[in-house]
Design a protein around this motif. Structure first.
Motif, PDB file in Angstrom:
ATOM      1  N   ILE A 106      16.116   1.779   4.363  1.00  0.00           N
ATOM      2  CA  ILE A 106      14.999   1.152   5.070  1.00  0.00           C
ATOM      3  C   ILE A 106      13.715   1.939   4.865  1.00  0.00           C
ATOM      4  CG2 ILE A 106      14.096   0.584   7.358  1.00  0.00           C
ATOM      5  CD1 ILE A 106      17.015  -0.002   8.186  1.00  0.00           C
ATOM      6  N   PHE A 107      13.813   3.262   4.967  1.00  0.00           N
ATOM      7  CA  PHE A 107      12.632   4.104   4.810  1.00  0.00           C
ATOM      8  C   PHE A 107      12.062   4.044   3.392  1.00  0.00           C
ATOM      9  CE2 PHE A 107      14.316   7.054   8.371  1.00  0.00           C
ATOM     10  CZ  PHE A 107      13.726   6.243   9.334  1.00  0.00           C
ATOM     11  N   PHE A 108      12.951   3.933   2.401  1.00  0.00           N
ATOM     12  CA  PHE A 108      12.486   3.961   1.012  1.00  0.00           C
ATOM     13  C   PHE A 108      12.020   2.597   0.517  1.00  0.00           C
ATOM     14  CE2 PHE A 108      13.205   4.015  -3.647  1.00  0.00           C
ATOM     15  CZ  PHE A 108      12.360   5.056  -3.966  1.00  0.00           C
ATOM     16  N   LEU A 109      12.441   1.528   1.172  1.00  0.00           N
ATOM     17  CA  LEU A 109      12.139   0.168   0.712  1.00  0.00           C
ATOM     18  C   LEU A 109      10.645  -0.081   0.493  1.00  0.00           C
ATOM     19  CD1 LEU A 109      13.179  -2.652   0.023  1.00  0.00           C
ATOM     20  CD2 LEU A 109      13.011  -3.221   2.459  1.00  0.00           C
ATOM     21  N   PRO A 110       9.736   0.295   1.405  1.00  0.00           N
ATOM     22  CA  PRO A 110       8.314   0.002   1.175  1.00  0.00           C
ATOM     23  C   PRO A 110       7.758   0.622  -0.104  1.00  0.00           C
ATOM     24  CG  PRO A 110       8.678   0.615   3.463  1.00  0.00           C
ATOM     25  CD  PRO A 110       9.952   0.889   2.735  1.00  0.00           C
ATOM     26  N   TYR A 111       8.326   1.763  -0.531  1.00  0.00           N
ATOM     27  CA  TYR A 111       7.817   2.441  -1.727  1.00  0.00           C
ATOM     28  C   TYR A 111       8.027   1.596  -2.984  1.00  0.00           C
ATOM     29  CZ  TYR A 111       6.838   6.204  -5.025  1.00  0.00           C
ATOM     30  OH  TYR A 111       6.294   6.960  -6.029  1.00  0.00           O
ATOM     31  N   MET A 112       8.930   0.639  -2.928  1.00  0.00           N
ATOM     32  CA  MET A 112       9.214  -0.201  -4.083  1.00  0.00           C
ATOM     33  C   MET A 112       8.195  -1.322  -4.259  1.00  0.00           C
ATOM     34  SD  MET A 112      13.356  -0.449  -3.558  1.00  0.00           S
ATOM     35  CE  MET A 112      13.604  -1.371  -5.080  1.00  0.00           C
ATOM     36  N   PHE A 113       7.360  -1.556  -3.244  1.00  0.00           N
ATOM     37  CA  PHE A 113       6.360  -2.606  -3.337  1.00  0.00           C
ATOM     38  C   PHE A 113       5.172  -2.153  -4.167  1.00  0.00           C
ATOM     39  CE2 PHE A 113       7.883  -3.989   1.117  1.00  0.00           C
ATOM     40  CZ  PHE A 113       8.932  -4.701   0.557  1.00  0.00           C
ATOM     41  N   SER A 114       4.495  -3.106  -4.797  1.00  0.00           N
ATOM     42  CA  SER A 114       3.317  -2.782  -5.601  1.00  0.00           C
ATOM     43  C   SER A 114       2.117  -2.521  -4.704  1.00  0.00           C
ATOM     44  CB  SER A 114       2.993  -3.931  -6.552  1.00  0.00           C
ATOM     45  OG  SER A 114       2.554  -5.071  -5.824  1.00  0.00           O
ATOM     46  N   THR A 115       1.103  -1.904  -5.282  1.00  0.00           N
ATOM     47  CA  THR A 115      -0.122  -1.613  -4.531  1.00  0.00           C
ATOM     48  C   THR A 115      -0.754  -2.878  -3.992  1.00  0.00           C
ATOM     49  OG1 THR A 115      -0.505   0.226  -6.059  1.00  0.00           O
ATOM     50  CG2 THR A 115      -2.343  -0.423  -4.655  1.00  0.00           C
ATOM     51  N   THR A 116      -0.776  -3.923  -4.800  1.00  0.00           N
ATOM     52  CA  THR A 116      -1.395  -5.183  -4.378  1.00  0.00           C
ATOM     53  C   THR A 116      -0.669  -5.782  -3.188  1.00  0.00           C
ATOM     54  OG1 THR A 116      -2.066  -5.590  -6.676  1.00  0.00           O
ATOM     55  CG2 THR A 116      -2.120  -7.459  -5.157  1.00  0.00           C
ATOM     56  N   VAL A 117       0.655  -5.748  -3.227  1.00  0.00           N
ATOM     57  CA  VAL A 117       1.444  -6.298  -2.126  1.00  0.00           C
ATOM     58  C   VAL A 117       1.177  -5.519  -0.845  1.00  0.00           C
ATOM     59  CG1 VAL A 117       3.792  -6.609  -1.244  1.00  0.00           C
ATOM     60  CG2 VAL A 117       3.247  -7.237  -3.600  1.00  0.00           C
ATOM     61  N   VAL A 118       1.199  -4.200  -0.936  1.00  0.00           N
ATOM     62  CA  VAL A 118       0.976  -3.361   0.247  1.00  0.00           C
ATOM     63  C   VAL A 118      -0.431  -3.560   0.797  1.00  0.00           C
ATOM     64  CG1 VAL A 118       0.813  -0.975   1.078  1.00  0.00           C
ATOM     65  CG2 VAL A 118       2.673  -1.644  -0.462  1.00  0.00           C
ATOM     66  N   GLY A 119      -1.424  -3.535  -0.085  1.00  0.00           N
ATOM     67  CA  GLY A 119      -2.804  -3.702   0.362  1.00  0.00           C
ATOM     68  C   GLY A 119      -3.036  -5.055   1.012  1.00  0.00           C
ATOM     69  N   THR A 120      -2.519  -6.109   0.391  1.00  0.00           N
ATOM     70  CA  THR A 120      -2.688  -7.458   0.945  1.00  0.00           C
ATOM     71  C   THR A 120      -1.973  -7.604   2.277  1.00  0.00           C
ATOM     72  OG1 THR A 120      -2.827  -8.363  -1.307  1.00  0.00           O
ATOM     73  CG2 THR A 120      -2.388  -9.916   0.480  1.00  0.00           C
ATOM     74  N   LEU A 121      -0.763  -7.062   2.363  1.00  0.00           N
ATOM     75  CA  LEU A 121       0.012  -7.133   3.603  1.00  0.00           C
ATOM     76  C   LEU A 121      -0.724  -6.464   4.751  1.00  0.00           C
ATOM     77  CD1 LEU A 121       2.609  -7.644   5.240  1.00  0.00           C
ATOM     78  CD2 LEU A 121       3.487  -5.478   4.329  1.00  0.00           C
ATOM     79  N   TRP A 122      -1.211  -5.249   4.520  1.00  0.00           N
ATOM     80  CA  TRP A 122      -1.875  -4.515   5.600  1.00  0.00           C
ATOM     81  C   TRP A 122      -3.270  -5.053   5.881  1.00  0.00           C
ATOM     82  CZ3 TRP A 122      -0.127  -1.240   9.196  1.00  0.00           C
ATOM     83  CH2 TRP A 122       1.183  -0.788   9.043  1.00  0.00           C
ATOM     84  N   ALA A 123      -3.932  -5.612   4.891  1.00  0.00           N
ATOM     85  CA  ALA A 123      -5.212  -6.271   5.142  1.00  0.00           C
ATOM     86  C   ALA A 123      -5.027  -7.458   6.072  1.00  0.00           C
ATOM     87  CB  ALA A 123      -5.855  -6.710   3.826  1.00  0.00           C
ATOM     88  N   TRP A 124      -3.921  -8.169   5.902  1.00  0.00           N
ATOM     89  CA  TRP A 124      -3.615  -9.301   6.783  1.00  0.00           C
ATOM     90  C   TRP A 124      -3.223  -8.814   8.177  1.00  0.00           C
ATOM     91  CZ3 TRP A 124       1.220 -10.755   8.938  1.00  0.00           C
ATOM     92  CH2 TRP A 124       1.188 -11.979   9.627  1.00  0.00           C
ATOM     93  N   LEU A 125      -2.370  -7.785   8.255  1.00  0.00           N
ATOM     94  CA  LEU A 125      -1.935  -7.270   9.553  1.00  0.00           C
ATOM     95  C   LEU A 125      -3.103  -6.734  10.380  1.00  0.00           C
ATOM     96  CD1 LEU A 125       1.306  -5.313   8.555  1.00  0.00           C
ATOM     97  CD2 LEU A 125       1.192  -7.422   9.881  1.00  0.00           C
ATOM     98  N   LEU A 126      -4.082  -6.105   9.688  1.00  0.00           N
ATOM     99  CA  LEU A 126      -5.187  -5.440  10.389  1.00  0.00           C
ATOM    100  C   LEU A 126      -6.461  -6.274  10.416  1.00  0.00           C
ATOM    101  CD1 LEU A 126      -4.673  -1.833   8.963  1.00  0.00           C
ATOM    102  CD2 LEU A 126      -3.875  -2.739  11.145  1.00  0.00           C
ATOM    103  N   GLN A 127      -6.386  -7.532  10.001  1.00  0.00           N
ATOM    104  CA  GLN A 127      -7.564  -8.399  10.039  1.00  0.00           C
ATOM    105  C   GLN A 127      -8.076  -8.504  11.474  1.00  0.00           C
ATOM    106  OE1 GLN A 127      -8.577 -11.642  11.004  1.00  0.00           O
ATOM    107  NE2 GLN A 127     -10.342 -11.709   9.639  1.00  0.00           N
ATOM    108  N   LYS A 128      -9.398  -8.458  11.638  1.00  0.00           N
ATOM    109  CA  LYS A 128      -9.973  -8.304  12.978  1.00  0.00           C
ATOM    110  C   LYS A 128      -9.703  -9.496  13.883  1.00  0.00           C
ATOM    111  CE  LYS A 128     -14.266  -7.213  15.416  1.00  0.00           C
ATOM    112  NZ  LYS A 128     -15.709  -6.895  15.279  1.00  0.00           N
ATOM    113  N   ASN A 129      -9.878 -10.709  13.401  1.00  0.00           N
ATOM    114  CA  ASN A 129      -9.801 -11.888  14.272  1.00  0.00           C
ATOM    115  C   ASN A 129      -8.409 -12.493  14.366  1.00  0.00           C
ATOM    116  OD1 ASN A 129     -12.627 -11.827  14.818  1.00  0.00           O
ATOM    117  ND2 ASN A 129     -13.007 -12.775  12.822  1.00  0.00           N
TER     118      ASN A 129
END
Length: 289
Positions: A106-129
């Protein structure tokens, strides 16, 4: 003698593909980047030798200095958190239980994602509105935060995303180091009445000294090279407060085609990383002596 000749030939044949890849994709770009740093070149025109002018320009460029400062800020914020978190993850994952094995995956799983996937995911999670994080905060009566639009918290948001993404790599290194510690040492400590805290501070941490040094060096290098998640999540904003050095190099090289200037800034970053890594290695040798 004949057998030795065959062995030498086999070594060369097996090594050649890897050496070719190393030279083409690592050694040559580094050497060519050093060469370009002494030229003014924008692709459309010929190269003009300018000596150290690109380096002088970099240290008088306010955007270069601010980008370098933001890089240092990210390194200072992310490095300790990522190392400590990776270590704690390793302590959980090395337990010889089903929970430990599941935790490692579980801990290692996120490291397998690409930069684009991680950035897009967290941009959506942290979107202001409409982001999930602010939706949860508002559900419990708290006010939403401009995670990616507030200059005071934007860099922390990138650190948070990076922590979730890459801490698993440090965990793997620490886990490998912990598994190399003989069980007999822990058994002797238990027979002597040592508790978990004493075992951790007197056995595990000291015996992981070499692994910790490796993790620190690799993490500092990785943090200095931060770019992808910043570019996807904030684009260097708000107001340039998260623009890091690699992003500025990218903009100069691929948006404005100032390849000589971009190469010079890259060399500055390379030297900084080299000096810090060498200083850490020398300090570790002094400690051993």
């Amino acid at each position: 003698m004949h057998l030795a000749g065959h062995t030498k030939r086999d070594i060369i044949l097996f090594s050649a593909p890897f050496l070719l890849v190393y030279v083409v994709f690592l050694a040559f770009p580094v050497v060519y980047g050093i060469y370009l740093s002494f030229f003014d070149w924008n692709i459309l025109s010929g190269k003009a030798f300018v000596g150290l002018r690109n380096f002088v320009q970099a240290f008088s460029d306010e955007k270069f200095k601010s980008s370098f400062f933001h890089t240092l800020q990210f390194v200072g914020l992310s490095t300790p958190i990522l190392i400590v978190t990776g270590f704690l993850m390793a302590l959980i994952s090395v337990r010889p239980t089903k929970l430990g094995k599941a935790a490692e995956s579980i801990f290692f799983l996120p490291y397998m994602f690409s930069t684009t996937v991680v950035g897009t995911l967290w941009a959506w999670l942290l979107q202001k509105n409409y982001g999930l994080v602010n939706q949860l905060l508002q559900a419990i009566g708290l006010q939403g935060v401009g995670w990616l639009t507030d200059p005071n918290v934007a860099m922390l948001s990138i650190v948070l995303a990076t922590l979730w993404w890459t801490a698993g790599f440090n965990m793997i290194l620490f886990s490998a180091g912990m598994k190399q510690i003989p069980d007999e040492i822990y058994e002797s400590a238990r027979l002597d009445g040592a508790g978990k805290l004493v075992t951790l501070t007197r056995i595990t941490i000291p015996l992981l000294k070499d692994t910790t040094l490796l993790v620190v060096i690799l993490q500092i290098i990785a943090s200095f090279k931060v770019f992808g998640q910043v570019y996807v999540m904030t684009g260097g904003g708000p107001y340039g407060t998260t623009r890091v050095l690699v992003q500025y190099v990218y903009e100069m090289g691929f948006n404005y085609f100032k390849l000589g200037y971009a190469s010079a800034m890259s060399m500055v970053l390379f030297v900084v990383i080299l000096v810090i890594s060498a200083a850490q290695l020398l300090a570790s040798k002094d400690d051993v002596q």
